[in-house]
Design a protein around this motif. Structure first.
Motif, short mmCIF file in Angstrom:
data_model
loop_
_atom_site.label_atom_id
_atom_site.label_comp_id
_atom_site.label_asym_id
_atom_site.label_seq_id
_atom_site.Cartn_x
_atom_site.Cartn_y
_atom_site.Cartn_z
N GLU A 160 -37.73 30.20 11.05
CA GLU A 160 -38.29 30.22 9.70
C GLU A 160 -39.77 30.56 9.74
OE1 GLU A 160 -36.27 27.23 6.67
OE2 GLU A 160 -36.84 26.19 8.50
N VAL A 161 -40.49 29.91 10.63
CA VAL A 161 -41.94 30.11 10.72
C VAL A 161 -42.26 31.53 11.14
CG1 VAL A 161 -44.03 29.46 12.00
CG2 VAL A 161 -42.47 27.68 11.17
N ILE A 162 -41.54 32.04 12.15
CA ILE A 162 -41.86 33.38 12.63
C ILE A 162 -41.56 34.43 11.56
CG2 ILE A 162 -39.64 33.96 13.72
CD1 ILE A 162 -41.21 35.13 16.05
N GLN A 163 -40.52 34.22 10.77
CA GLN A 163 -40.24 35.18 9.71
C GLN A 163 -41.34 35.19 8.67
OE1 GLN A 163 -36.38 35.18 7.82
NE2 GLN A 163 -37.07 36.50 6.15
N LEU A 164 -41.78 34.01 8.25
CA LEU A 164 -42.83 33.94 7.22
C LEU A 164 -44.14 34.53 7.73
CD1 LEU A 164 -42.05 30.37 5.85
CD2 LEU A 164 -41.61 32.56 4.71
N LEU A 165 -44.49 34.26 8.98
CA LEU A 165 -45.71 34.84 9.55
C LEU A 165 -45.59 36.35 9.66
CD1 LEU A 165 -46.46 32.24 12.39
CD2 LEU A 165 -47.77 32.56 10.28
N ARG A 189 -47.17 27.71 14.80
CA ARG A 189 -47.65 29.05 15.12
C ARG A 189 -48.17 29.12 16.54
NH1 ARG A 189 -51.96 32.66 11.57
NH2 ARG A 189 -52.72 33.96 13.27
N THR A 190 -48.99 28.15 16.92
CA THR A 190 -49.54 28.12 18.28
C THR A 190 -48.44 28.00 19.32
OG1 THR A 190 -51.59 27.09 17.47
CG2 THR A 190 -51.09 26.87 19.82
N ASN A 191 -47.47 27.12 19.07
CA ASN A 191 -46.38 26.92 20.02
C ASN A 191 -45.51 28.17 20.16
OD1 ASN A 191 -47.22 24.31 20.48
ND2 ASN A 191 -45.74 23.37 19.09
N LEU A 192 -45.31 28.87 19.04
CA LEU A 192 -44.53 30.11 19.09
C LEU A 192 -45.23 31.16 19.94
CD1 LEU A 192 -43.21 30.49 15.43
CD2 LEU A 192 -41.81 30.64 17.50
N MET A 193 -46.53 31.30 19.74
CA MET A 193 -47.30 32.28 20.52
C MET A 193 -47.19 31.98 22.01
SD MET A 193 -48.79 34.49 18.45
CE MET A 193 -49.62 34.75 16.87
N ARG A 194 -47.30 30.71 22.34
CA ARG A 194 -47.24 30.31 23.75
C ARG A 194 -45.82 30.52 24.30
NH1 ARG A 194 -48.25 25.31 23.12
NH2 ARG A 194 -50.52 25.54 23.12
N LYS A 195 -44.82 30.09 23.54
CA LYS A 195 -43.43 30.17 23.99
C LYS A 195 -42.99 31.61 24.22
CE LYS A 195 -38.88 28.31 22.61
NZ LYS A 195 -38.19 27.46 21.58
N LEU A 196 -43.43 32.51 23.35
CA LEU A 196 -43.02 33.90 23.42
C LEU A 196 -44.02 34.78 24.19
CD1 LEU A 196 -41.81 34.29 19.73
CD2 LEU A 196 -40.39 33.93 21.76
N ASP A 197 -45.10 34.17 24.65
CA ASP A 197 -46.16 34.89 25.37
C ASP A 197 -46.70 36.05 24.53
OD1 ASP A 197 -47.92 35.41 27.45
OD2 ASP A 197 -46.53 36.75 28.49
N LEU A 198 -46.99 35.74 23.26
CA LEU A 198 -47.56 36.71 22.34
C LEU A 198 -49.01 36.35 22.06
CD1 LEU A 198 -44.56 36.97 19.85
CD2 LEU A 198 -45.08 38.48 21.77
N HIS A 199 -49.82 37.34 21.69
CA HIS A 199 -51.25 37.10 21.59
C HIS A 199 -51.86 37.46 20.25
CE1 HIS A 199 -50.91 36.40 25.88
NE2 HIS A 199 -50.34 37.60 26.00
#
Length: 217
Positions: A160-165, A189-199
């Protein structure tokens, strides 16, 4: 046999009108509601208790696949039909994983939609010939253990969060949409970036498009 009450979810008014045009001529078939996005579809499914739900995949706020997952979490026997413009293998896998019982391409709706709803009414599944072949191919050539282990699993909330972002919403707007505190939304948001190794949000958006969480036309 009881005639079905159908809930339609599609963010395009023209598409909803088209679906109505195809289904309403059948005696006793009732369109009990129309939703403009996945979140509204989940709420209407809970309130209206339809017999069949038609979900477009590419809807804002909450896509059709994640809406299907949320609906089936509380109503596991709900017959759900997925409508989409896309029939690639990844989409088919996601549709099956979400628990939908029917899959109809929008380009084939004029020919297949009524038959698909009738199949769901009779507690059967419905897939077009091409999709059925893809399902068979997937069964005969399943993912390897290495492929499965390499996939990063997101929780429903993370999806849900990644879709909205990816749709361009700020952390504050995400918080409002999901009834979270801004701090919690920022943590997701921070956890998603870390989990997916996105910057960056751009990287996150590209990931969401590639994984079918959001769709572009």
């Amino acid at each position: 046999m009881r005639k079905p009450r159908v809930l339609i979810a599609d963010d395009h008014e023209v598409a909803r009108r088209g679906i109505r045009f195809l289904l309403e001529p059948h005696p006793g078939w009732e369109i009990c509601g129309e939703a403009k996005d996945g979140r509204e579809a989940v709420e209407m499914a809970s309130a209206l208790k339809p017999d069949v739900i038609l979900l477009d995949i590419g809807m804002p706020n909450l896509n059709g696949l994640d809406a299907a997952r949320q609906i089936l979490a509380t109503s596991p026997d709900m017959p759900i039909l997925i409508l989409t413009m896309h029939d690639n293998e990844q989409v088919v896998r996601e549709v099956l994983s979400a628990g939908a019982r029917a899959f109809v391409l929008k380009s084939d709706a004029g020919r297949d939609l009524v038959t698909a709803v009738e199949a769901l009414q009779q507690q059967r599944t419905f897939f077009t010939t091409k999709v059925s072949q893809m399902v068979l191919d997937g069964y005969l050539h399943p993912e390897t253990e290495a492929e499965r282990s390499s996939r990063i699993m997101l929780t429903p909330r993370e999806r849900e969060v990644i879709q909205l972002l990816a749709e361009g919403k700020t952390s504050k707007e995400v918080a409002v949409a999901l009834r979270l505190s801004v701090k919690t939304a920022e943590t997701h948001r921070t956890n998603l970036m870390r989990k997916l190794d996105l910057h960056s949000v751009a990287d996150l958006t590209l990931y969401a498009v590639r994984k079918g969480i959001v769709q572009i036309y």
